[in-house]
Write an enzyme that holds these catalytic residues in place. Sequence first.
Site, PDB file in Angstrom:
ATOM      1  N   GLU A  54      -7.291   6.933  -3.247  1.00 10.80           N
ATOM      2  CA  GLU A  54      -7.909   7.214  -1.955  1.00 10.80           C
ATOM      3  C   GLU A  54      -6.979   8.042  -1.079  1.00 10.80           C
ATOM      4  O   GLU A  54      -7.394   9.012  -0.439  1.00 10.80           O
ATOM      5  CB  GLU A  54      -8.278   5.894  -1.253  1.00 10.80           C
TER       6      GLU A  54
ATOM      7  N   SER B 142     -11.363   9.337  18.620  1.00 11.55           N
ATOM      8  CA  SER B 142     -12.626   9.619  17.945  1.00 11.55           C
ATOM      9  C   SER B 142     -13.411   8.332  17.699  1.00 11.55           C
ATOM     10  O   SER B 142     -14.636   8.289  17.906  1.00 11.55           O
ATOM     11  CB  SER B 142     -12.352  10.335  16.615  1.00 11.55           C
TER      12      SER B 142
ATOM     13  N   GLN C 204     -16.741   5.601   8.687  1.00  8.18           N
ATOM     14  CA  GLN C 204     -16.478   5.322   7.274  1.00  8.18           C
ATOM     15  C   GLN C 204     -15.942   3.906   7.100  1.00  8.18           C
ATOM     16  O   GLN C 204     -14.978   3.509   7.755  1.00  8.18           O
ATOM     17  CB  GLN C 204     -15.475   6.323   6.706  1.00  8.18           C
TER      18      GLN C 204
ATOM     19  N   GLY D 286     -17.332   5.438  17.282  1.00 10.90           N
ATOM     20  CA  GLY D 286     -17.301   4.272  16.408  1.00 10.90           C
ATOM     21  C   GLY D 286     -16.657   4.625  15.077  1.00 10.90           C
ATOM     22  O   GLY D 286     -16.331   5.780  14.806  1.00 10.90           O
TER      23      GLY D 286
ATOM     24  N   GLY E 155      -7.912   2.237   3.749  1.00 11.62           N
ATOM     25  CA  GLY E 155      -8.382   2.433   5.118  1.00 11.62           C
ATOM     26  C   GLY E 155      -7.514   1.790   6.178  1.00 11.62           C
ATOM     27  O   GLY E 155      -7.997   1.514   7.280  1.00 11.62           O
ATOM     28  N   GLU E 156      -6.228   1.570   5.878  1.00  8.28           N
ATOM     29  CA  GLU E 156      -5.363   0.916   6.877  1.00  8.28           C
ATOM     30  C   GLU E 156      -5.241   1.759   8.144  1.00  8.28           C
ATOM     31  O   GLU E 156      -5.190   1.218   9.256  1.00  8.28           O
ATOM     32  CB  GLU E 156      -3.974   0.652   6.296  1.00  8.28           C
ATOM     33  N   ARG E 157      -5.181   3.084   8.005  1.00  5.38           N
ATOM     34  CA  ARG E 157      -5.073   3.930   9.203  1.00  5.38           C
ATOM     35  C   ARG E 157      -6.309   3.781  10.089  1.00  5.38           C
ATOM     36  O   ARG E 157      -6.202   3.706  11.318  1.00  5.38           O
ATOM     37  CB  ARG E 157      -4.895   5.399   8.785  1.00  5.38           C
ATOM     38  N   ARG E 158      -7.500   3.701   9.480  1.00  6.15           N
ATOM     39  CA  ARG E 158      -8.723   3.507  10.268  1.00  6.15           C
ATOM     40  C   ARG E 158      -8.709   2.139  10.946  1.00  6.15           C
ATOM     41  O   ARG E 158      -9.180   1.992  12.077  1.00  6.15           O
ATOM     42  CB  ARG E 158      -9.960   3.651   9.358  1.00  6.15           C
TER      43      ARG E 158
ATOM     44  N   GLN F 264       0.854  -1.181   0.000  1.00  2.00           N
ATOM     45  CA  GLN F 264       0.000   0.000   0.000  1.00  2.00           C
ATOM     46  C   GLN F 264       0.898   1.242   0.000  1.00  2.00           C
ATOM     47  O   GLN F 264       1.977   1.247   0.583  1.00  2.00           O
ATOM     48  CB  GLN F 264      -0.956  -0.018   1.194  1.00  2.00           C
TER      49      GLN F 264
END
Length: 293
Positions: A133, A75, A83, A80, A99-102, A59
């Site tokens: 993204e 947060s 996204q 929750g 979305g690896e950080r999420r 990635q």
Amino acid sequence: MTDTTTPATRPKPRSGLGRGLNALMGDLAREEPVGGSQAGASPGIRSLPVGSLTPHPCQPRRHFDEAALEELTQSIALRGLIQPIVVRPHGTGYQIVAGERRWRAAQRARLHEVPVIVRDFDDTQTMEVALVENIQRQDLNAIEEAEAYQRLIEDFGHTQEALGKLVHKSRSHVANLLRLLELPKQVQERVLHGALSMGHARALIGAPDVEALADKIVDRGLSVRDTEKLVRATKPIQRSQSDGAGRDPDLAALEHQLGDLLGLGVRVQYGPKGGTLTLSYSTLDQLDMVCSG
């Protein structure tokens, strides 16, 4: 230039190329969420165990700011994960496409499940979606973005023009970022971790003793403009040793400015009755860019 690559060896173009993240992922607004967690590529949003997801080894994003990650964790713990994470089936579980950080923050927040969108992407589409993204979120620094471009060019046969359309940027932007990879790894790491900006890095391309200059820039906290002045003051000294004459600083500045604009090596020579402008290229893509311009 003529493309002699056969259809059998060249990746087939996809209609989503150049139309952004929604075109690559499909129009999510028209999809109804579905339940369950069985493997497959069905459209919609579902919940999956955090442990069933694994990050993609290639990635684009390599550096995660610790303070920003902790802020996101707090947060998510409070509200929750709003996204969804985009994933694709991989082995007995799922591989993260975007979305690896999420996902990392959700683990820290001790969530057991996270919302995901499952897509049956191939390797090329996975890289494209991850790149778009991150760029749309402005999450990538210049080196990460350049490395992603280089990987899509070398591994999947993309051209600089196609990449520009994919990320909605100019071809010269792609070419200029790729030039950053000519810098020594030590200097690239400083850009990656934020010690040097993209402006600093671009000013250092082609400079003599780049590592020493980078040390001086960081130690003195020089601005990009100060860095450009420092590099201009250094380059004429190097040229005087080879051709016996110093370069006009204004002319050197013009060459540097044109080089940044075109993403090419530029040499200007002039005399009483005119002069010459020489452009140097290192890849056929760069030559093609000049010919098509």
